[in-house]
Design an enzyme around this catalytic site. Sequence first.
Site, PDB file in Angstrom:
ATOM      1  N   LYS A  62     -43.834 -37.260 -32.615  1.00  0.00           N
ATOM      2  CA  LYS A  62     -43.128 -36.878 -33.843  1.00  0.00           C
ATOM      3  C   LYS A  62     -43.543 -35.471 -34.262  1.00  0.00           C
ATOM      4  O   LYS A  62     -42.694 -34.641 -34.593  1.00  0.00           O
ATOM      5  CB  LYS A  62     -43.447 -37.881 -34.964  1.00  0.00           C
ATOM      6  CG  LYS A  62     -42.688 -39.199 -34.812  1.00  0.00           C
ATOM      7  CD  LYS A  62     -43.209 -40.283 -35.747  1.00  0.00           C
ATOM      8  CE  LYS A  62     -42.521 -41.608 -35.409  1.00  0.00           C
ATOM      9  NZ  LYS A  62     -43.131 -42.764 -36.079  1.00  0.00           N
ATOM     10  N   GLN A 106     -47.139 -44.463 -40.433  1.00  0.00           N
ATOM     11  CA  GLN A 106     -46.947 -45.106 -39.127  1.00  0.00           C
ATOM     12  C   GLN A 106     -47.334 -46.591 -39.205  1.00  0.00           C
ATOM     13  O   GLN A 106     -48.420 -46.935 -39.660  1.00  0.00           O
ATOM     14  CB  GLN A 106     -47.793 -44.383 -38.071  1.00  0.00           C
ATOM     15  CG  GLN A 106     -47.629 -44.912 -36.662  1.00  0.00           C
ATOM     16  CD  GLN A 106     -46.229 -44.700 -36.099  1.00  0.00           C
ATOM     17  OE1 GLN A 106     -45.632 -43.627 -36.265  1.00  0.00           O
ATOM     18  NE2 GLN A 106     -45.682 -45.719 -35.447  1.00  0.00           N
ATOM     19  N   ASP A 129     -38.314 -42.825 -43.528  1.00  0.00           N
ATOM     20  CA  ASP A 129     -38.168 -44.048 -42.728  1.00  0.00           C
ATOM     21  C   ASP A 129     -37.146 -45.000 -43.355  1.00  0.00           C
ATOM     22  O   ASP A 129     -36.742 -45.975 -42.728  1.00  0.00           O
ATOM     23  CB  ASP A 129     -39.523 -44.771 -42.601  1.00  0.00           C
ATOM     24  CG  ASP A 129     -40.121 -44.635 -41.211  1.00  0.00           C
ATOM     25  OD1 ASP A 129     -39.374 -44.248 -40.281  1.00  0.00           O
ATOM     26  OD2 ASP A 129     -41.322 -44.918 -41.043  1.00  0.00           O
TER      27      ASP A 129
END
Length: 313
Positions: A62, A106, A129
């Site tokens: 990422k 994460q 997200d």
Amino acid sequence: MTERSEIEPVARVINGKAIAARLTGEIGKAVATLRSVHGVQPGLAVILMGDDPASQVYVRNKARQTVAAGMQSFDHNLDGSAPESELLDLISRLNSDPSAHGILVQLPLPDHINVNLVMEAIDPAKDVDGFHPVNVGRLATGEAGLVPGTPLGCIILAKDVTPDLTGHEAVVIGRSNIVGKPVAQLLLAENCTVTIAHSRTRDLPGVVRRADLLIAAAGVPELVQGDWVKPGAIVIDVGINRVPAPERGEGKTKLVGDVAFDSVSQVAGAITPVPGGVGPMTIACLMRNTVQAACSIHGIDYVEPIVDSEKAV
Ligand code: NDP
């Protein structure tokens, strides 16, 4: 693409890697415009808690792609045993940091952390997200918001085959908050007739056989078999499962999806491979969401990048 057998697929194999690369390229152009015209450089903050090796790989990828697209990347590593309050304090600081337009925590998080509390602590405007209840609600009610990357990637890949999905019978296997439910909402928004199957579904093969469009997100290696699939169907395989591969030597493993590629690719009209299908789209959509968040925070109109499949594949 190197992990599959030699059986020649009849279906079109959807090249997620190439489509994701094209999307990332368009995002890079959008970032360059944001910087030169508006003086805004989108920034993504990624928080990793603990030392899970798979998570470390995802976070590194990422960061690499964020920088490659011309954005700022901020990595925050917390010890796996750090108290929940430390994580919440960090999120609070990032919420008020003007250079971080996107915040991503994460997953999975250590057991002592309340995941829902953490998701709810992120400013919905920076929730790239798309897991904050505000963004989940916006998706359900059809309002503009931030949409989770993997489900969005699935829709982009399906529309690469059939740009108008209206009226399609869509079956989603899986009802998780991160894939199954949001992808079902997106399919509804595309005017599909949507069925969500799960581990308690009776006659899963019979349900799957109705699908013009199948999204498999069960986390069960090669669950979907060729004789479950309607001829010509679009099959999007979200599953990423590492399984033993003794044929490659002792102790070797390989990645497979939730779809038995060899048999299903003889029946389907189009199919995503694993790896090289949905996986690369997830990060590309995260980049997209970071640009969307930066535009929204600065009151700039966000223009959806056009991904031309002809050039991508
Ligand atoms: P979860 O384990 O959270 O959810 C799995 C879902 O599948 C559940 O709803 C479960 O049903 C259902 N399910 C499990 N077994 C069966 C079965 N035998 N028949 C029918 N339904 C079943 O998984 P995720 O949604 O997080 O992930 C799914 C897969 O996608 C995994 O392989 C994961 O690695 C992969 N993934 C890939 C990503 C990518 O970037 N490509 C990103 C995210 C996930 P029930 O609710 O009844 O338990």
